[in-house]
Design an enzyme around this catalytic site. Sequence first.
Site, PDB file in Angstrom:
ATOM      1  N   LYS A 169       0.807  -1.382  -0.542  1.00  0.00           N
ATOM      2  CA  LYS A 169       0.022   0.060  -0.289  1.00  0.00           C
ATOM      3  C   LYS A 169       0.916   0.921  -0.174  1.00  0.00           C
ATOM      4  O   LYS A 169       1.857   1.186   0.343  1.00  0.00           O
ATOM      5  CB  LYS A 169      -1.331   0.093   1.224  1.00  0.00           C
ATOM      6  CG  LYS A 169      -1.903  -1.123   0.905  1.00  0.00           C
ATOM      7  CD  LYS A 169      -2.887  -0.662   2.072  1.00  0.00           C
ATOM      8  CE  LYS A 169      -3.461  -2.454   1.983  1.00  0.00           C
ATOM      9  NZ  LYS A 169      -4.773  -2.359   1.483  1.00  0.00           N
TER      10      LYS A 169
ATOM     11  N   MET B 267      -9.388  -6.687  -2.541  1.00  0.00           N
ATOM     12  CA  MET B 267      -9.625  -7.073  -1.899  1.00  0.00           C
ATOM     13  C   MET B 267      -8.690  -6.837  -1.006  1.00  0.00           C
ATOM     14  O   MET B 267      -8.129  -6.302  -0.113  1.00  0.00           O
ATOM     15  CB  MET B 267     -10.390  -8.825  -1.565  1.00  0.00           C
ATOM     16  CG  MET B 267      -8.818  -9.578  -1.733  1.00  0.00           C
ATOM     17  SD  MET B 267      -9.387 -10.986  -1.244  1.00  0.00           S
ATOM     18  CE  MET B 267      -7.744 -11.598  -1.217  1.00  0.00           C
ATOM     19  N   TYR B 268      -6.919  -6.416  -1.953  1.00  0.00           N
ATOM     20  CA  TYR B 268      -6.081  -5.719  -1.825  1.00  0.00           C
ATOM     21  C   TYR B 268      -6.263  -4.614  -1.438  1.00  0.00           C
ATOM     22  O   TYR B 268      -5.377  -4.053  -0.333  1.00  0.00           O
ATOM     23  CB  TYR B 268      -5.148  -6.202  -3.001  1.00  0.00           C
ATOM     24  CG  TYR B 268      -4.379  -7.345  -3.576  1.00  0.00           C
ATOM     25  CD1 TYR B 268      -5.469  -8.394  -2.288  1.00  0.00           C
ATOM     26  CD2 TYR B 268      -4.129  -7.497  -4.103  1.00  0.00           C
ATOM     27  CE1 TYR B 268      -4.860  -9.747  -3.560  1.00  0.00           C
ATOM     28  CE2 TYR B 268      -3.548  -8.207  -5.007  1.00  0.00           C
ATOM     29  CZ  TYR B 268      -4.066  -9.996  -4.084  1.00  0.00           C
ATOM     30  OH  TYR B 268      -4.157 -11.001  -5.099  1.00  0.00           O
ATOM     31  N   ARG B 269      -7.479  -3.967  -1.958  1.00  0.00           N
ATOM     32  CA  ARG B 269      -7.585  -2.381  -1.634  1.00  0.00           C
ATOM     33  C   ARG B 269      -6.268  -1.390  -2.121  1.00  0.00           C
ATOM     34  O   ARG B 269      -5.455  -0.435  -1.070  1.00  0.00           O
ATOM     35  CB  ARG B 269      -7.683  -1.550   0.350  1.00  0.00           C
ATOM     36  CG  ARG B 269      -8.509  -3.084   0.578  1.00  0.00           C
ATOM     37  CD  ARG B 269     -10.084  -2.118   0.205  1.00  0.00           C
ATOM     38  NE  ARG B 269     -11.220  -3.334   0.734  1.00  0.00           N
ATOM     39  CZ  ARG B 269     -11.741  -3.494   0.226  1.00  0.00           C
ATOM     40  NH1 ARG B 269     -11.625  -4.147  -1.112  1.00  0.00           N
ATOM     41  NH2 ARG B 269     -12.978  -4.607   1.059  1.00  0.00           N
TER      42      ARG B 269
END
Length: 87
Positions: free
Chosen positions: A19, A43-45
């Site tokens: 991220k 879902m990893y954002r």
Amino acid sequence: MNIYFKNTNQRSFGTYPLKGAACRDAILTAAEVCYRAFDTAQMYRNEAETGAALKETGIPRDTLCVTTKVENDNFDEGNSSPLWRQA
């Protein structure tokens, strides 16, 4: 045939759990050492960060293989991935 083998993209750079700046820096480094296939997921954002970093590389989009996975609740046009809004 698996799309990863088109244009000799035998290896894909996975972005989980990256991220922020770590995601950006890792993608830029991967691109620098000739990765052209990248994997992300809702879902990893980190789809928006992945898209922005790939855009920053300056690599033509049609030479990249970008894979993302859509969460089950988002299989409609209104919930499209932010990755594709970067293109």
